[in-house]
Design a protein around this motif. Structure first.
Motif, PDB file in Angstrom:
ATOM      1  N   LEU A  78       0.420  16.751  12.466  1.00 39.54           N
ATOM      2  CA  LEU A  78       1.000  15.433  12.711  1.00 39.54           C
ATOM      3  C   LEU A  78       2.499  15.545  12.988  1.00 39.54           C
ATOM      4  N   ASN A  79       3.160  16.413  12.270  1.00 42.80           N
ATOM      5  CA  ASN A  79       4.595  16.614  12.492  1.00 42.80           C
ATOM      6  C   ASN A  79       4.856  17.138  13.900  1.00 42.80           C
ATOM      7  N   ALA A  80       4.043  18.085  14.357  1.00 43.52           N
ATOM      8  CA  ALA A  80       4.204  18.622  15.708  1.00 43.52           C
ATOM      9  C   ALA A  80       3.962  17.529  16.754  1.00 43.52           C
ATOM     10  N   THR A  81       2.984  16.677  16.512  1.00 46.13           N
ATOM     11  CA  THR A  81       2.691  15.584  17.434  1.00 46.13           C
ATOM     12  C   THR A  81       3.855  14.603  17.490  1.00 46.13           C
ATOM     13  N   ILE A  82       4.386  14.259  16.337  1.00 45.90           N
ATOM     14  CA  ILE A  82       5.513  13.326  16.287  1.00 45.90           C
ATOM     15  C   ILE A  82       6.722  13.923  16.990  1.00 45.90           C
ATOM     16  N   LEU A  83       6.981  15.189  16.780  1.00 49.56           N
ATOM     17  CA  LEU A  83       8.118  15.846  17.423  1.00 49.56           C
ATOM     18  C   LEU A  83       7.958  15.832  18.942  1.00 49.56           C
ATOM     19  N   ALA A  84       6.758  16.126  19.440  1.00 53.77           N
ATOM     20  CA  ALA A  84       6.519  16.113  20.887  1.00 53.77           C
ATOM     21  C   ALA A  84       6.709  14.703  21.451  1.00 53.77           C
ATOM     22  N   GLN A  85       6.221  13.696  20.730  1.00 48.66           N
ATOM     23  CA  GLN A  85       6.376  12.321  21.201  1.00 48.66           C
ATOM     24  C   GLN A  85       7.842  11.902  21.185  1.00 48.66           C
ATOM     25  N   TRP A  86       8.583  12.321  20.180  1.00 45.76           N
ATOM     26  CA  TRP A  86      10.001  11.991  20.095  1.00 45.76           C
ATOM     27  C   TRP A  86      10.755  12.578  21.290  1.00 45.76           C
ATOM     28  N   LYS A  87      10.441  13.834  21.629  1.00 42.89           N
ATOM     29  CA  LYS A  87      11.087  14.466  22.776  1.00 42.89           C
ATOM     30  C   LYS A  87      10.744  13.714  24.063  1.00 42.89           C
ATOM     31  N   GLU A  88       9.492  13.318  24.201  1.00 41.36           N
ATOM     32  CA  GLU A  88       9.083  12.587  25.404  1.00 41.36           C
ATOM     33  C   GLU A  88       9.779  11.228  25.481  1.00 41.36           C
ATOM     34  N   ILE A  89       9.911  10.559  24.357  1.00 41.15           N
ATOM     35  CA  ILE A  89      10.606   9.269  24.335  1.00 41.15           C
ATOM     36  C   ILE A  89      12.060   9.450  24.744  1.00 41.15           C
ATOM     37  N   GLU A  90      12.705  10.494  24.240  1.00 41.27           N
ATOM     38  CA  GLU A  90      14.098  10.753  24.611  1.00 41.27           C
ATOM     39  C   GLU A  90      14.218  11.028  26.111  1.00 41.27           C
ATOM     40  N   ASP A  91      13.285  11.798  26.670  1.00 38.20           N
ATOM     41  CA  ASP A  91      13.286  12.057  28.115  1.00 38.20           C
ATOM     42  C   ASP A  91      13.105  10.756  28.902  1.00 38.20           C
ATOM     43  N   LEU A  92      12.203   9.909  28.438  1.00 35.15           N
ATOM     44  CA  LEU A  92      11.967   8.637  29.125  1.00 35.15           C
ATOM     45  C   LEU A  92      13.181   7.716  29.026  1.00 35.15           C
ATOM     46  N   LYS A  93      13.879   7.738  27.902  1.00 33.58           N
ATOM     47  CA  LYS A  93      15.100   6.939  27.774  1.00 33.58           C
ATOM     48  C   LYS A  93      16.151   7.395  28.786  1.00 33.58           C
ATOM     49  N   ARG A  94      16.320   8.710  28.909  1.00 32.31           N
ATOM     50  CA  ARG A  94      17.293   9.228  29.875  1.00 32.31           C
ATOM     51  C   ARG A  94      16.894   8.845  31.300  1.00 32.31           C
ATOM     52  N   GLN A  95      15.601   8.955  31.604  1.00 32.90           N
ATOM     53  CA  GLN A  95      15.122   8.605  32.942  1.00 32.90           C
ATOM     54  C   GLN A  95      15.343   7.114  33.216  1.00 32.90           C
ATOM     55  N   LEU A  96      15.076   6.274  32.237  1.00 34.64           N
ATOM     56  CA  LEU A  96      15.275   4.842  32.396  1.00 34.64           C
ATOM     57  C   LEU A  96      16.751   4.515  32.617  1.00 34.64           C
ATOM     58  N   ALA A  97      17.629   5.177  31.886  1.00 35.11           N
ATOM     59  CA  ALA A  97      19.071   4.959  32.072  1.00 35.11           C
ATOM     60  C   ALA A  97      19.498   5.380  33.475  1.00 35.11           C
ATOM     61  N   ARG A  98      18.970   6.511  33.947  1.00 34.07           N
ATOM     62  CA  ARG A  98      19.283   6.981  35.299  1.00 34.07           C
ATOM     63  C   ARG A  98      18.804   5.978  36.348  1.00 34.07           C
ATOM     64  N   LEU A  99      17.587   5.481  36.187  1.00 31.90           N
ATOM     65  CA  LEU A  99      17.046   4.521  37.144  1.00 31.90           C
ATOM     66  C   LEU A  99      17.826   3.213  37.116  1.00 31.90           C
ATOM     67  N   GLY A 100      18.253   2.799  35.925  1.00 31.43           N
ATOM     68  CA  GLY A 100      19.070   1.588  35.816  1.00 31.43           C
ATOM     69  C   GLY A 100      20.383   1.754  36.544  1.00 31.43           C
ATOM     70  N   ALA A 101      21.003   2.914  36.404  1.00 31.37           N
ATOM     71  CA  ALA A 101      22.266   3.181  37.103  1.00 31.37           C
ATOM     72  C   ALA A 101      22.051   3.197  38.610  1.00 31.37           C
TER      73      ALA A 101
END
Length: 72
Positions: free
Chosen positions: A28-51
């Motif tokens: 479960l910890n590994a799954t949460i860590l992978a999801q957290w990384k993906e969320i961070e990547d998506l946040k960066r992508q969303l910020a880039r698209l907004g800009a």
């Protein structure tokens, strides 16, 4: 079966459950860590698209209506 055998059996069962729960927690910890990384990547992508959208809106011609799509 003696009390000692019964106690040994209970301890063994508890150890197996603890081991299984530890493995589950690690999974479960590994799954949460992978999801957290993906969320961070998506946040960066969303910020880039907004800009990019802001930049496009800033350079868009003002006052000119968009032509209708070709299917009209």
């Amino acid at each position: 079966m003696s009390d000692r055998d019964a106690l040994t059996e209970r301890v063994d069962a508890l150890e197996m459950r603890a081991t299984e729960q530890e493995r589950t927690i690690e999974d479960l910890n590994a799954t949460i860590l992978a999801q957290w990384k993906e969320i961070e990547d998506l946040k960066r992508q969303l910020a880039r698209l907004g800009a990019q959208m802001q930049e496009l809106e800033a350079h868009a011609p003002a006052g000119e209506p968009e032509p209708p799509p070709p299917h009209y």
